[in-house]
Design a protein around this motif. Sequence first.
Motif, short mmCIF file in Angstrom:
data_model
loop_
_atom_site.label_atom_id
_atom_site.label_comp_id
_atom_site.label_asym_id
_atom_site.label_seq_id
_atom_site.Cartn_x
_atom_site.Cartn_y
_atom_site.Cartn_z
N SER A 1 0.82 -1.21 0.00
CA SER A 1 0.00 0.00 0.00
C SER A 1 0.86 1.26 0.00
N LYS A 2 2.13 1.10 0.39
CA LYS A 2 3.04 2.24 0.41
C LYS A 2 3.88 2.32 -0.86
N SER A 3 4.21 1.16 -1.42
CA SER A 3 5.04 1.13 -2.62
C SER A 3 4.88 -0.22 -3.31
N VAL A 4 4.90 -0.20 -4.64
CA VAL A 4 4.78 -1.46 -5.40
C VAL A 4 6.14 -1.99 -5.84
N LYS A 5 7.20 -1.35 -5.42
CA LYS A 5 8.52 -1.73 -5.94
C LYS A 5 8.97 -3.12 -5.49
N PHE A 6 8.36 -3.63 -4.40
CA PHE A 6 8.77 -4.94 -3.91
C PHE A 6 7.91 -6.08 -4.46
N PRO B 1 7.84 -7.34 -7.58
CA PRO B 1 8.68 -8.32 -8.31
C PRO B 1 9.50 -9.21 -7.38
N LEU B 2 9.97 -8.65 -6.27
CA LEU B 2 10.72 -9.46 -5.30
C LEU B 2 9.81 -10.51 -4.67
N MET B 3 8.59 -10.11 -4.33
CA MET B 3 7.63 -11.06 -3.77
C MET B 3 7.35 -12.19 -4.75
N VAL B 4 7.12 -11.85 -6.01
CA VAL B 4 6.83 -12.87 -7.02
C VAL B 4 8.02 -13.81 -7.19
N VAL C 1 -2.54 -12.44 -7.19
CA VAL C 1 -2.14 -11.72 -5.97
C VAL C 1 -1.27 -10.52 -6.32
N SER C 2 -0.36 -10.69 -7.26
CA SER C 2 0.53 -9.58 -7.64
C SER C 2 -0.27 -8.44 -8.27
N LEU C 3 -1.28 -8.77 -9.08
CA LEU C 3 -2.13 -7.73 -9.66
C LEU C 3 -2.93 -7.02 -8.58
#
Length: 264
Positions: free
Chosen positions: A132-137, A139-142, A244-246
């Motif tokens: 909710s603060k940033s989407v930059k992570f 790809p790391l989660m995926v 989930v990523s979307l």
Amino acid sequence: MSQSGRKGTVRVILKAPIFSQYSLVGLRTFLYDIETSSGVADTPLVVKMSYQVVGRMPEDKVLAIAHKAKVGHLPKAYMTRDLWKMSDGVRQIFYERSKELSENENEIATYEDRVLRALGYTKYLPSKNLFSKSVKFIPLMVDQMLDCLHDLRYKAHILHRNISCHNIMYEIRDGVPYFILIDFDLEKLVEDDGDPSMVPKHRTGTLPFMAHEILLEMVHKDNADFKPKVVHRLRHDIESLLNVSLWSTMTMPVVHDAKQKKAI
């Protein structure tokens, strides 16, 4: 509760509720902050309570298999206990009464017996708060979850079968998010070829994140012309991870402060 690898029991005090969910197949799940009577771990703990089908392998044993196979990104379980069965209560009374009143076996009301199981493990952080603060992570989660799902399938012969936003948590390691896959209540052990060791009775998953092929089968399950039953595969879990990523690109935390809510 019983502590893994140690004798005796640990007294657990339930604190604030964190999460509750009713799944497609009636699997009720509750998560609580806890206090314990002894120093079980150096980190805060939570206890998850859920109803599992009697005879299904307990989650702590599933995790033990996965950890032994050196699968990463999994929670560390400290305590476990089976609390009570549905057959110990009202459900069994209704069943016995139905048995008395029914003229034949087909009329007897039946139910799938379940046991309320408690599992104590490390308290992790909800991934939706991070995204909710940033989407930059994302790809790391995926990337980390793909490694986890692949190793679960090919090293431990386990399919998770319930990839959702609630079941991917994280903690910070060396200043970087380290994602954790939790909640193995609906897992299934598979053979080398990917077929389940036992044929499941239900479609599983959290509805918004389920694979399209499985959703189609649910819709057409009463259609005699529809293709044969879909076997849950690794690709279905990976498709759920995509969903989930979307979802993570659009999620917002629950805000209770009026000023902050207005600012958002």
